[in-house]
Enzyme design. Sequence first.
Site, PDB file in Angstrom:
ATOM      1  N   ILE A  55      52.661  65.108  74.015  1.00  0.00           N
ATOM      2  CA  ILE A  55      52.207  66.006  72.961  1.00  0.00           C
ATOM      3  C   ILE A  55      51.459  65.157  71.940  1.00  0.00           C
ATOM      4  O   ILE A  55      52.066  64.313  71.280  1.00  0.00           O
ATOM      5  CB  ILE A  55      53.389  66.751  72.301  1.00  0.00           C
ATOM      6  CG1 ILE A  55      54.138  67.567  73.359  1.00  0.00           C
ATOM      7  CG2 ILE A  55      52.888  67.646  71.161  1.00  0.00           C
ATOM      8  CD1 ILE A  55      55.445  68.153  72.884  1.00  0.00           C
TER       9      ILE A  55
ATOM     10  N   ASN B 184      48.802  64.411  68.623  1.00  0.00           N
ATOM     11  CA  ASN B 184      48.622  64.860  67.252  1.00  0.00           C
ATOM     12  C   ASN B 184      47.365  64.190  66.729  1.00  0.00           C
ATOM     13  O   ASN B 184      47.065  63.057  67.122  1.00  0.00           O
ATOM     14  CB  ASN B 184      49.857  64.451  66.430  1.00  0.00           C
ATOM     15  CG  ASN B 184      49.840  65.048  65.050  1.00  0.00           C
ATOM     16  OD1 ASN B 184      49.131  64.570  64.175  1.00  0.00           O
ATOM     17  ND2 ASN B 184      50.612  66.090  64.871  1.00  0.00           N
TER      18      ASN B 184
ATOM     19  N   TYR C 152      47.357  59.964  65.450  1.00  0.00           N
ATOM     20  CA  TYR C 152      47.802  59.442  66.741  1.00  0.00           C
ATOM     21  C   TYR C 152      49.204  58.845  66.746  1.00  0.00           C
ATOM     22  O   TYR C 152      49.914  58.925  67.736  1.00  0.00           O
ATOM     23  CB  TYR C 152      46.801  58.410  67.293  1.00  0.00           C
ATOM     24  CG  TYR C 152      45.506  59.032  67.739  1.00  0.00           C
ATOM     25  CD1 TYR C 152      45.492  60.124  68.605  1.00  0.00           C
ATOM     26  CD2 TYR C 152      44.291  58.535  67.286  1.00  0.00           C
ATOM     27  CE1 TYR C 152      44.303  60.695  69.013  1.00  0.00           C
ATOM     28  CE2 TYR C 152      43.094  59.114  67.682  1.00  0.00           C
ATOM     29  CZ  TYR C 152      43.113  60.192  68.549  1.00  0.00           C
ATOM     30  OH  TYR C 152      41.932  60.752  68.946  1.00  0.00           O
TER      31      TYR C 152
ATOM     32  N   GLU D  97      57.563  60.694  78.768  1.00  0.00           N
ATOM     33  CA  GLU D  97      58.820  60.043  79.141  1.00  0.00           C
ATOM     34  C   GLU D  97      59.863  60.178  78.043  1.00  0.00           C
ATOM     35  O   GLU D  97      61.015  60.553  78.288  1.00  0.00           O
ATOM     36  CB  GLU D  97      58.584  58.549  79.432  1.00  0.00           C
ATOM     37  CG  GLU D  97      57.606  58.290  80.547  1.00  0.00           C
ATOM     38  CD  GLU D  97      56.176  58.086  80.047  1.00  0.00           C
ATOM     39  OE1 GLU D  97      55.647  58.961  79.312  1.00  0.00           O
ATOM     40  OE2 GLU D  97      55.575  57.056  80.392  1.00  0.00           O
TER      41      GLU D  97
ATOM     42  N   CYS E 195      54.398  53.410  78.662  1.00  0.00           N
ATOM     43  CA  CYS E 195      54.031  52.504  77.573  1.00  0.00           C
ATOM     44  C   CYS E 195      55.251  51.697  77.123  1.00  0.00           C
ATOM     45  O   CYS E 195      56.393  51.989  77.499  1.00  0.00           O
ATOM     46  CB  CYS E 195      53.440  53.291  76.408  1.00  0.00           C
ATOM     47  SG  CYS E 195      54.655  54.228  75.435  1.00  0.00           S
TER      48      CYS E 195
END
Length: 130
Positions: free
Chosen positions: A42, A44, A47, A54, A85
């Site tokens: 999700i 925004n 950032y 995950e 990440c």
Amino acid sequence: MDKELYVAALAARENAYAPYSNFKVGAALKTTEGRIFCGANIENGSYGLTSCAERNAIFNAVSSGCTKFATLCVVADTAQPVRPCGACLQVMAEFKIQEIIMTNCQGESKRVLLSELLPYGFQLSNKNEE
């Protein structure tokens, strides 16, 4: 590859909100009891407030009272199986998710251990060690 997790992660990816990057990611997490929890990324406009698939899957499971996990599958439309990440890897370390299935939308997969991707993760002694 765990077909059930892969299918669940692909379905979760459809719910991704990625208007800025158009990089949709889905994740499915299996508990030690066999329950599956899903998440999608999700984004925004700010950032730093973006949340990865995950972590959303993990937080979904924890919010439902589950804290013992077996495997997490992550999928994106990439040439190679997608890697989580660093922030997601650290959250996986917190909840002792040892096995990760990295996949792509073409069905390629690579099963790895968390220790291969995050060999020196930050660890504190926590209550999840029970």
